[in-house]
Design a protein around this motif. Structure first.
Motif, PDB file in Angstrom:
ATOM      1  N   ILE A  62     -22.479 -10.612   3.939  1.00  0.00           N
ATOM      2  CA  ILE A  62     -22.357 -10.196   2.377  1.00  0.00           C
ATOM      3  C   ILE A  62     -22.491  -9.050   2.420  1.00  0.00           C
ATOM      4  CG2 ILE A  62     -24.481 -10.459   0.584  1.00  0.00           C
ATOM      5  CD1 ILE A  62     -25.352 -13.161   1.461  1.00  0.00           C
ATOM      6  N   ARG A  63     -23.047  -8.163   3.582  1.00  0.00           N
ATOM      7  CA  ARG A  63     -22.949  -7.089   3.097  1.00  0.00           C
ATOM      8  C   ARG A  63     -21.042  -6.688   3.883  1.00  0.00           C
ATOM      9  NH1 ARG A  63     -27.610  -7.152   7.342  1.00  0.00           N
ATOM     10  NH2 ARG A  63     -29.716  -7.142   5.656  1.00  0.00           N
ATOM     11  N   ARG A  64     -20.705  -7.557   4.214  1.00  0.00           N
ATOM     12  CA  ARG A  64     -19.473  -6.950   5.064  1.00  0.00           C
ATOM     13  C   ARG A  64     -18.532  -6.683   3.200  1.00  0.00           C
ATOM     14  NH1 ARG A  64     -15.472  -4.726   3.845  1.00  0.00           N
ATOM     15  NH2 ARG A  64     -13.486  -4.558   5.835  1.00  0.00           N
ATOM     16  N   VAL A  65     -18.772  -7.698   2.361  1.00  0.00           N
ATOM     17  CA  VAL A  65     -18.313  -8.618   1.410  1.00  0.00           C
ATOM     18  C   VAL A  65     -18.031  -6.758   0.458  1.00  0.00           C
ATOM     19  CG1 VAL A  65     -17.665  -9.625  -0.683  1.00  0.00           C
ATOM     20  CG2 VAL A  65     -17.709 -10.598   1.876  1.00  0.00           C
ATOM     21  N   ALA A  66     -19.624  -6.981   0.092  1.00  0.00           N
ATOM     22  CA  ALA A  66     -20.598  -5.731   0.146  1.00  0.00           C
ATOM     23  C   ALA A  66     -20.024  -4.386  -0.070  1.00  0.00           C
ATOM     24  CB  ALA A  66     -21.886  -6.236  -0.542  1.00  0.00           C
ATOM     25  N   ALA A  67     -20.052  -4.020   0.802  1.00  0.00           N
ATOM     26  CA  ALA A  67     -19.404  -2.610   0.905  1.00  0.00           C
ATOM     27  C   ALA A  67     -17.777  -2.225   0.029  1.00  0.00           C
ATOM     28  CB  ALA A  67     -18.966  -2.767   1.978  1.00  0.00           C
ATOM     29  N   THR A  68     -16.716  -3.908   0.127  1.00  0.00           N
ATOM     30  CA  THR A  68     -15.615  -3.522  -0.439  1.00  0.00           C
ATOM     31  C   THR A  68     -15.337  -3.105  -1.820  1.00  0.00           C
ATOM     32  OG1 THR A  68     -15.721  -5.420  -1.158  1.00  0.00           O
ATOM     33  CG2 THR A  68     -15.179  -5.312   0.880  1.00  0.00           C
ATOM     34  N   GLY A  69     -17.333  -3.353  -2.648  1.00  0.00           N
ATOM     35  CA  GLY A  69     -16.893  -2.620  -4.168  1.00  0.00           C
ATOM     36  C   GLY A  69     -15.952  -3.090  -4.988  1.00  0.00           C
ATOM     37  N   LYS A  70     -16.505  -4.490  -4.853  1.00  0.00           N
ATOM     38  CA  LYS A  70     -15.700  -5.468  -5.745  1.00  0.00           C
ATOM     39  C   LYS A  70     -16.912  -6.424  -5.711  1.00  0.00           C
ATOM     40  CE  LYS A  70     -11.045  -4.909  -3.800  1.00  0.00           C
ATOM     41  NZ  LYS A  70     -10.257  -5.003  -3.098  1.00  0.00           N
ATOM     42  N   PRO A  71     -17.100  -6.973  -7.656  1.00  0.00           N
ATOM     43  CA  PRO A  71     -17.710  -8.014  -7.738  1.00  0.00           C
ATOM     44  C   PRO A  71     -17.592  -8.840  -6.824  1.00  0.00           C
ATOM     45  CG  PRO A  71     -16.286  -7.291  -9.801  1.00  0.00           C
ATOM     46  CD  PRO A  71     -15.591  -6.998  -8.282  1.00  0.00           C
ATOM     47  N   LEU A  72     -19.137  -9.348  -6.750  1.00  0.00           N
ATOM     48  CA  LEU A  72     -19.376 -10.359  -5.588  1.00  0.00           C
ATOM     49  C   LEU A  72     -19.944 -11.786  -6.417  1.00  0.00           C
ATOM     50  CD1 LEU A  72     -20.064 -11.378  -2.636  1.00  0.00           C
ATOM     51  CD2 LEU A  72     -22.111 -10.033  -2.087  1.00  0.00           C
ATOM     52  N   ILE A  73     -19.783 -12.758  -6.166  1.00  0.00           N
ATOM     53  CA  ILE A  73     -19.744 -14.029  -6.791  1.00  0.00           C
ATOM     54  C   ILE A  73     -20.675 -14.840  -5.429  1.00  0.00           C
ATOM     55  CG2 ILE A  73     -19.741 -15.894  -7.599  1.00  0.00           C
ATOM     56  CD1 ILE A  73     -17.041 -15.363  -8.847  1.00  0.00           C
ATOM     57  N   ILE A  74     -22.291 -14.902  -5.635  1.00  0.00           N
ATOM     58  CA  ILE A  74     -22.563 -16.227  -5.066  1.00  0.00           C
ATOM     59  C   ILE A  74     -23.428 -17.377  -4.933  1.00  0.00           C
ATOM     60  CG2 ILE A  74     -24.609 -16.208  -3.099  1.00  0.00           C
ATOM     61  CD1 ILE A  74     -24.653 -12.811  -3.688  1.00  0.00           C
ATOM     62  N   SER A  75     -23.398 -18.388  -4.175  1.00  0.00           N
ATOM     63  CA  SER A  75     -23.478 -19.802  -4.814  1.00  0.00           C
ATOM     64  C   SER A  75     -24.824 -20.083  -4.688  1.00  0.00           C
ATOM     65  CB  SER A  75     -23.052 -20.833  -4.581  1.00  0.00           C
ATOM     66  OG  SER A  75     -21.600 -20.836  -4.929  1.00  0.00           O
ATOM     67  N   SER A  76     -25.588 -20.565  -4.728  1.00  0.00           N
ATOM     68  CA  SER A  76     -27.050 -20.506  -4.208  1.00  0.00           C
ATOM     69  C   SER A  76     -27.230 -22.150  -3.951  1.00  0.00           C
ATOM     70  CB  SER A  76     -28.372 -20.695  -5.877  1.00  0.00           C
ATOM     71  OG  SER A  76     -27.812 -22.196  -6.148  1.00  0.00           O
ATOM     72  N   GLY A  77     -26.282 -22.675  -3.235  1.00  0.00           N
ATOM     73  CA  GLY A  77     -26.920 -23.716  -3.201  1.00  0.00           C
ATOM     74  C   GLY A  77     -28.266 -24.438  -2.599  1.00  0.00           C
ATOM     75  N   ALA A 129     -27.045  -7.002  -0.531  1.00  0.00           N
ATOM     76  CA  ALA A 129     -25.507  -7.240  -1.369  1.00  0.00           C
ATOM     77  C   ALA A 129     -25.865  -5.679  -1.951  1.00  0.00           C
ATOM     78  CB  ALA A 129     -25.240  -8.255  -2.436  1.00  0.00           C
ATOM     79  N   ARG A 130     -26.573  -5.410  -2.686  1.00  0.00           N
ATOM     80  CA  ARG A 130     -26.837  -4.203  -3.441  1.00  0.00           C
ATOM     81  C   ARG A 130     -27.652  -2.819  -2.691  1.00  0.00           C
ATOM     82  NH1 ARG A 130     -31.253  -7.037  -8.204  1.00  0.00           N
ATOM     83  NH2 ARG A 130     -29.218  -8.016 -10.054  1.00  0.00           N
ATOM     84  N   ALA A 131     -27.988  -2.625  -1.815  1.00  0.00           N
ATOM     85  CA  ALA A 131     -27.981  -2.233  -0.502  1.00  0.00           C
ATOM     86  C   ALA A 131     -26.975  -1.365   0.019  1.00  0.00           C
ATOM     87  CB  ALA A 131     -29.334  -2.542   0.335  1.00  0.00           C
ATOM     88  N   ALA A 132     -26.129  -2.354  -0.125  1.00  0.00           N
ATOM     89  CA  ALA A 132     -24.390  -2.334   0.462  1.00  0.00           C
ATOM     90  C   ALA A 132     -23.463  -1.906  -0.302  1.00  0.00           C
ATOM     91  CB  ALA A 132     -23.984  -3.824   0.678  1.00  0.00           C
ATOM     92  N   GLY A 133     -24.183  -1.386  -1.607  1.00  0.00           N
ATOM     93  CA  GLY A 133     -23.551  -0.907  -2.851  1.00  0.00           C
ATOM     94  C   GLY A 133     -22.609  -2.131  -3.847  1.00  0.00           C
ATOM     95  N   CYS A 134     -23.215  -2.321  -3.797  1.00  0.00           N
ATOM     96  CA  CYS A 134     -22.282  -3.923  -4.515  1.00  0.00           C
ATOM     97  C   CYS A 134     -23.649  -3.989  -5.932  1.00  0.00           C
ATOM     98  CB  CYS A 134     -22.513  -5.965  -4.754  1.00  0.00           C
ATOM     99  SG  CYS A 134     -21.554  -6.852  -5.319  1.00  0.00           S
ATOM    100  N   GLU A 135     -23.133  -3.752  -6.701  1.00  0.00           N
ATOM    101  CA  GLU A 135     -24.563  -4.249  -8.008  1.00  0.00           C
ATOM    102  C   GLU A 135     -23.694  -5.682  -9.645  1.00  0.00           C
ATOM    103  OE1 GLU A 135     -27.213  -2.951  -8.724  1.00  0.00           O
ATOM    104  OE2 GLU A 135     -27.684  -1.761  -7.218  1.00  0.00           O
TER     105      GLU A 135
END
Length: 350
Positions: A144-159, A173-179
């Motif tokens: 999640i941190r690696r994906v969030a660091a790209t700065g692109k929108p992130l969709i997460i399934s709860s499962g 995700a937020r700590a890695a820069g994704c809002e």
């Protein structure tokens, strides 16, 4: 949280729901079929096509024993190994570029679910506009941190994630820069039953995590998706195939083209119908007020004659006094002669 965009497509409650057609393994290891799926998804009006990016070796070990063998009789994939399942289901990485290109030609967005950091690096090279974290990977905080660091929108399934686990994922995700985060209510069974969908969770997720929310839906049909939109979902994801009869690892819980088209249409209609809290006639309803009942003269009366139940009644159309005044006017005399079919007014009464 304010709405944001995935590429040029706005995501938020003030916009029609964003519909994702998930190809997953429904290509059945045929690039030609994969491209047909892209064409068919675009024709349904789906806004995006999504892939899954992994190889059998990035997912598991090539073993067919113990916990690496699927022997759950309730599973669609019982009797095979994890490795063989992912071998059958994965989308070859060399197919990604032509699939993305075909989607772009249709004006449809295309992105993917990475399952490890090598997949993220690969997808970055393809310029994906967003990422999806699968429900079984939502506890993989390094991913999640690696994906969030790209700065692109992130969709997460709860499962199966607990509130605490989702909180960890969102914080990571937020700590890695994704809002720009969308949480999807998801039931990790295949197919899922409506009874196990619990879409009421969607509104609670929005309030709890202050982010956009949606539904990753493994039920059959479109009912759960429509209900989710009514509860505030701004994104709907559904598995998609050309024909369930063709088989494949995910075909049993995938929508066919006609069904996906219905999903796109009906979820947008559900969104349009939400409107706002309002009472009284809308602008479009004003013309229909004529179909209300009102008080009419139903038998000719002479000037000075008394109104009674025989000569005045509440009937359609609605040009006379409201029916609520019937008891007020009964026993009252009229000023002038009135013909049958005359709407009753206060001016006509003495």
């Amino acid at each position: 949280m304010s709405a944001f965009k995935i590429a040029d497509r706005p995501i938020g409650r003030d916009h029609p729901p964003f519909v994702i057609a998930e190809m997953s393994g429904n290509h059945n290891q045929s690039l030609e079929r994969a491209l047909e799926i892209v064409d068919a998804a675009a024709a349904t009006g789906a806004h995006a096509l999504k892939l899954q990016t992994y190889t059998p070796d990035t997912m598991t070990l090539d073993l067919d024993e113990g916990e690496f063998h699927i022997d759950d009789p309730a599973s669609l994939w019982s009797g095979t190994s994890l490795y063989k399942l992912y071998e059958q289901a994965h989308t070859p990485w060399e197919w990604h570029a032509p699939i993305f290109e075909r989607a772009r030609k249709h004006g449809m967005l295309c992105f993917s679910t990475p399952f490890d950091e090598t997949a993220v690096d690969f997808l970055e090279g393809l310029g994906v506009p967003a990422y999806k974290i699968a429900s079984f990977e939502n506890t993989d905080l390094p991913l999640i941190r690696r994906v969030a660091a790209t700065g692109k929108p992130l969709i997460i399934s709860s499962g199966m994630a607990t509130v605490a686990e989702l909180d960890e994922a969102v914080r990571a995700a937020r700590a890695a820069g994704c809002e720009q985060i969308v949480l999807l209510k998801c039931t990790s069974s295949y197919p899922a039953s409506p009874e196990n969908s619990n879409v009421n969770t969607i509104a609670h997720m929005r309030e709890l995590f202050d982010c956009e929310v949606g539904l990753s839906d493994h039920t059959m049909g479109v009912g759960a998706a429509v209900a989710a939109v009514a509860l505030g979902a701004s994104l709907i994801e559904k598995h998609f195939t050309l024909r369930r009869a063709d088989g494949g690892v995910d075909s049993a819980f995938s929508l066919e083209p006609a069904e996906m088209k219905t999903l796109v249409v009906e979820t947008e209609r559900a969104w349009q119908s939400l409107g706002r809290v309002t009472y009284g006639p809308t602008r479009q309803e004003h013309a229909s007020s004529v179909f209300r009942r009102s008080l009419y003269i139903v038998r000719d009366v002479e000037a000075g004659e008394t109104l009674n139940a025989e000569n005045v009644r509440a009937i359609r159309p609605g040009h006379g006094l409201s029916p609520k005044y019937l008891n007020v006017v009964l026993g009252t005399k009229v000023r002038q002669s009135l013909k049958r079919g005359t709407p009753l007014s206060w001016e006509a009464l003495k």
